[in-house]
Design a protein around this motif. Structure first.
Motif, mmCIF file in Angstrom:
data_model
loop_
_atom_site.group_PDB
_atom_site.id
_atom_site.type_symbol
_atom_site.label_atom_id
_atom_site.label_comp_id
_atom_site.label_asym_id
_atom_site.label_seq_id
_atom_site.Cartn_x
_atom_site.Cartn_y
_atom_site.Cartn_z
ATOM 1 N N GLN A 143 0.753 -0.980 0.017
ATOM 2 C CA GLN A 143 -0.020 0.005 0.025
ATOM 3 C C GLN A 143 0.972 1.114 0.199
ATOM 4 O O GLN A 143 1.853 1.339 0.606
ATOM 5 C CB GLN A 143 -0.907 -0.004 1.280
ATOM 6 N N LYS A 202 1.345 5.606 0.745
ATOM 7 C CA LYS A 202 0.743 6.494 1.629
ATOM 8 C C LYS A 202 -0.662 7.098 1.349
ATOM 9 O O LYS A 202 -1.270 6.798 0.078
ATOM 10 C CB LYS A 202 1.649 7.436 2.099
ATOM 11 N N ASN A 203 -1.031 7.735 2.060
ATOM 12 C CA ASN A 203 -2.421 8.505 1.724
ATOM 13 C C ASN A 203 -2.039 9.350 0.572
ATOM 14 O O ASN A 203 -1.342 10.311 1.025
ATOM 15 C CB ASN A 203 -3.103 9.096 2.970
ATOM 16 N N LEU A 257 -3.748 11.789 -0.556
ATOM 17 C CA LEU A 257 -4.433 13.249 -0.585
ATOM 18 C C LEU A 257 -3.189 14.013 -0.396
ATOM 19 O O LEU A 257 -3.424 15.444 -0.761
ATOM 20 C CB LEU A 257 -5.413 13.517 0.449
ATOM 21 N N SER A 259 -0.416 13.937 -1.784
ATOM 22 C CA SER A 259 0.572 13.833 -2.757
ATOM 23 C C SER A 259 0.338 15.102 -3.492
ATOM 24 O O SER A 259 -0.785 15.674 -3.662
ATOM 25 C CB SER A 259 0.255 12.710 -3.351
ATOM 26 N N CYS A 281 -8.779 12.722 -8.208
ATOM 27 C CA CYS A 281 -9.653 12.893 -7.139
ATOM 28 C C CYS A 281 -10.555 13.729 -7.584
ATOM 29 O O CYS A 281 -11.709 13.643 -7.269
ATOM 30 C CB CYS A 281 -8.870 13.513 -5.887
ATOM 31 N N ASP A 288 -11.123 9.338 0.574
ATOM 32 C CA ASP A 288 -9.423 8.994 0.640
ATOM 33 C C ASP A 288 -8.885 8.210 -0.543
ATOM 34 O O ASP A 288 -9.730 7.906 -1.231
ATOM 35 C CB ASP A 288 -9.676 7.462 1.733
ATOM 36 N N VAL A 289 -7.745 8.240 -0.683
ATOM 37 C CA VAL A 289 -7.266 7.786 -1.875
ATOM 38 C C VAL A 289 -5.921 7.130 -1.391
ATOM 39 O O VAL A 289 -4.871 7.753 -1.252
ATOM 40 C CB VAL A 289 -7.266 8.260 -3.224
ATOM 41 N N SER A 290 -5.666 5.609 -1.641
ATOM 42 C CA SER A 290 -4.185 5.140 -1.584
ATOM 43 C C SER A 290 -4.314 4.011 -2.836
ATOM 44 O O SER A 290 -5.176 3.458 -3.466
ATOM 45 C CB SER A 290 -4.334 4.313 -0.322
ATOM 46 N N LYS A 314 -15.943 9.966 11.127
ATOM 47 C CA LYS A 314 -15.323 9.007 10.020
ATOM 48 C C LYS A 314 -16.316 8.035 9.254
ATOM 49 O O LYS A 314 -15.992 6.972 8.998
ATOM 50 C CB LYS A 314 -14.193 8.145 10.408
ATOM 51 N N ARG A 332 -17.722 6.204 6.751
ATOM 52 C CA ARG A 332 -17.735 5.690 5.509
ATOM 53 C C ARG A 332 -19.151 5.704 4.548
ATOM 54 O O ARG A 332 -19.850 4.772 5.277
ATOM 55 C CB ARG A 332 -16.965 4.613 5.274
ATOM 56 N N GLY A 355 -10.322 3.875 -1.897
ATOM 57 C CA GLY A 355 -10.668 4.485 -0.768
ATOM 58 C C GLY A 355 -12.136 4.473 -0.585
ATOM 59 O O GLY A 355 -12.890 3.874 -1.201
#
Lengths: 151, 206
Positions: free
Chosen positions: B75, B77-78, B80, B82, B91, B112-114, B136, B138, B202
């Protein structure tokens, strides 16, 4: 079974939280008819009747009546951390076919695996560590993983 | 004169056929499914150039190995945080899809995006993605693929109903799948037998 005293067992358990006694059994063969038990999000296993001779032996060894569960895992089987399947138990006799690359008994501490105990046929494994799970048995595994859990 | 007209109508016929074929190959197609729980499949989600740029960016990321009772995969890192413009564009494209209307759910614009890579013997066991803590929540989950795998290669997204897999979708590149998150939305990534399954995944929150 090799010569190891109960005091040594107790001392190892206290120090490390587990002890493995290899070559506990001289033979490993028996017949059983497992029943599937699948709870999505918890575990996917088969449960087989426990061999009576092993239940009697464990009772005489521990000095009290034992509760046992023979859990059989094929490819695709597992027991997750949040399953209560392994909660009552503190030891197992390994009746697996052969050493395998996965299907190990793992323990979690602080969100990390602290121990991975791989299938070791005919051995006895005692533990006081909390949070056990059984890792997914992947396609590389040849043969069944079988653990006779007891308490 | 008659020959010229015939030639013209043939030309038109093949022109329309060509346009239809190109649309099939390149146009985004959105399909809705309700069972075992609501999900949408967007094929050809990104235009070809954008897809290629994004794929290059994702394959150049740094990945960490994660191994536990529930999963084995690599995986990133998150993403977002980046600064990669292709990932940011992705995104924005995700957030512009009118998913509130499609799923009839209120979303708060947070996603979220990974990036994930599943190699041989990697998997993600059955789970429902449900987290209900106030900050949180979802609401929707998504996966966007950079790999195409055959059924025999594994790595499929399997959807469950009553402890059984009732739908199995093999990864297809440039395909986005979005599904409703609920206590019924049990799903898994089946073990990868051969090849590599690369994706972005995500959740949308609300």
């Amino acid at each position: 079974m090799g010569s190891i005293s109960l005091n040594q067992i107790a001392s190892q358990l206290q120090k490390r939280g587990y002890i493995e006694i290899p070559h506990f059994l001289s033979q490993n063969t028996f017949a059983f008819k497992p029943k599937r038990q699948v709870i999505i999000g918890k575990h996917s296993v088969s449960i087989a009747p426990s061999p009576k001779y092993l239940q009697q032996y464990l009772s005489s060894l521990l000095g009290h009546k034992v509760v046992t569960k023979l859990i059989v895992l094929n490819h695709g089987d597992y027991v997750l951390l949040n399953s209560s399947l392994l909660k009552p138990f503190r030891g197992l006799i390994d009746l697996s076919d052969a050493k395998n690359t996965t299907g190990y008994l793992g323990f979690i501490k602080n969100q990390r695996e602290t121990l991975q105990r791989y299938p070791t046929p005919k051995s006895l494994f005692l533990y006081t560590l909390p949070n056990p799970f059984i890792k997914y048995v992947d396609a590389r595994v040849k043969g069944q993983v079988r653990y006779l859990f007891f308490a | 004169m008659r020959s010229a007209l015939t030639l013209n109508s043939y030309a038109q016929y093949f022109f329309h056929k060509l346009i239809k074929y190109l649309l099939y190959i390149y146009a985004m197609v959105v399909t809705k499914y309700n069972t075992p729980f609501p999900h949408y499949v967007f094929t050809n989600f990104l235009a070809s150039k954008k897809y290629s740029s994004l794929k290059r960016a994702v394959l150049n990321l740094k990945y960490t190995r994660f191994d536990s009772d529930l999963f084995s995969f690599y995986q990133s890192k998150n993403l977002l945080i980046s600064k990669n413009k292709h990932i940011m564009q992705f995104c924005n494209t995700l957030l512009s899809q009118d998913l509130e209307v499609l799923f009839n759910k209120k979303l708060n614009g947070v996603v979220d995006v990974s990036a994930f890579i599943y190699k041989q013997s990697d998997y993600l066991l059955p789970h429902d993605d449900l987290i209900t803590e106030a900050d949180k929540k979802r609401k929707l989950a998504y996966i966007f693929y950079f790999s195409t795998l055959k059924k025999s290669q594994g790595g499929s997204l399997d959807l469950f109903s009553k402890n059984k897999v009732v739908k199995s979708m093999s990864p297809k590149e440039n395909t986005l799948i979005v599904f409703d998150v609920s206590r019924h939305s049990f799903h898994q990534v089946s073990e990868v037998f051969k090849g590599k399954r690369v994706s972005l995944a995500g959740w949308f929150y609300g």
